[in-house]
Design an enzyme around this catalytic site. Sequence first.
Site, short mmCIF file in Angstrom:
data_model
loop_
_atom_site.label_atom_id
_atom_site.label_comp_id
_atom_site.label_asym_id
_atom_site.label_seq_id
_atom_site.Cartn_x
_atom_site.Cartn_y
_atom_site.Cartn_z
N GLU A 1 -1.39 -44.88 -10.55
CA GLU A 1 -2.61 -44.81 -11.37
C GLU A 1 -3.09 -43.35 -11.44
OE1 GLU A 1 -5.64 -46.93 -9.20
OE2 GLU A 1 -7.10 -46.88 -10.84
N LYS B 1 -7.38 -50.61 -17.72
CA LYS B 1 -7.71 -51.35 -16.49
C LYS B 1 -8.90 -52.29 -16.70
CE LYS B 1 -8.49 -50.35 -11.54
NZ LYS B 1 -8.64 -49.26 -10.56
N VAL C 1 -6.66 -47.93 -1.74
CA VAL C 1 -7.36 -47.39 -0.57
C VAL C 1 -7.53 -48.48 0.51
CG1 VAL C 1 -8.56 -45.53 -1.75
CG2 VAL C 1 -9.61 -47.79 -1.69
N MET C 2 -7.44 -49.73 0.13
CA MET C 2 -7.55 -50.83 1.11
C MET C 2 -6.12 -51.26 1.51
SD MET C 2 -10.74 -53.16 -0.20
CE MET C 2 -9.96 -53.82 -1.65
N CYS D 1 -3.87 -51.19 -10.22
CA CYS D 1 -4.51 -51.21 -8.90
C CYS D 1 -5.38 -52.45 -8.65
CB CYS D 1 -5.27 -49.91 -8.67
SG CYS D 1 -5.42 -49.55 -6.88
C1 ACM Z 1 -8.27 -48.92 -7.10
O1 ACM Z 1 -8.41 -49.79 -7.95
N1 ACM Z 1 -7.89 -47.70 -7.39
C2 ACM Z 1 -8.51 -49.23 -5.67
#
Ligand code: ACM
Length: 273
Positions: free
Chosen positions: A38, A109, A169-170, A142
């Site tokens: 991304e 997105k 990040v998770m 993501c």
């Molecule tokens: C994300 O959607 N970049 C965590």
Amino acid sequence: MRVGFLQFYPRLFEEQKNLHRIDKLLTDVNADLIVLPELATSGYLFANKDEMKYLSASAKQSRIADFFRNIAKRENIAIVVGILEQDKEIYYNSSILVYPDGKIELYRKTHLFYKEKLLFAPGNTGFNVFNYQEVKLGLMICFDWIFPESARILALKGADVICHSANLVMPYCQKAMYARAIENNVFIITANRIGSDKNRSSELYFTGASQIMSPKGEILASASIDKEEIRIVDIDPQEARNKNINEYNHLFKDRRTDLYSELSTYRFSQKNE
Ligand code: ACM
């Protein structure tokens, strides 16, 4: 079909450096399809929209579009890559599918994560699948992963391979993709980034571990959490076509859509909390 991901470290605000790195890493790549992370050309952690202006680009008519067209043509590959898209005065967190002949398809997105909500408009393309070499590719980005509807709609529309550009990040997504792959009988390529973005007093760390999952939940390739890597595997997309579980059960025909209408009509309210 040879498919893979490029996991790398995009540097915040450093478009030239990022493009140069991508160009180098994709030289002589020998694949049919490569998925990139991304926001791969710009970095992720913007503090405001002013910072985004000069990094953003039109999805189909821009220096970024032409850069990927050139690589797709040169390497004879399809590329899925996350970009910072600008359309009129609106920013979208988007991914583009760039074909070797220069054609480009777009996904914006749907589910924005955290402070992305302050900077980007939520995507309005919906979930669509695109043909490539007789294979159907579905795009998601993501945080779309945490909504099972994303992968489900793509699979219902016939996606064989879900191309999932990410800046995770998770730590949960990679394991969750096991369920998404099995319940939809699809391949999933999650292309994550590594490194961190630091902007003023904020910093985010990205978790790498990009992976390619088969429709049976096998991990066909798995990257480190902190190194730039390109991984490519041979897949048979036909494995995603047979949605029978056994002689009585079918993943899609057995869906009780007569009992699912709340999925699209139910609105969460504070009363439920
Ligand atoms: C994300 O959607 N970049 C965590």
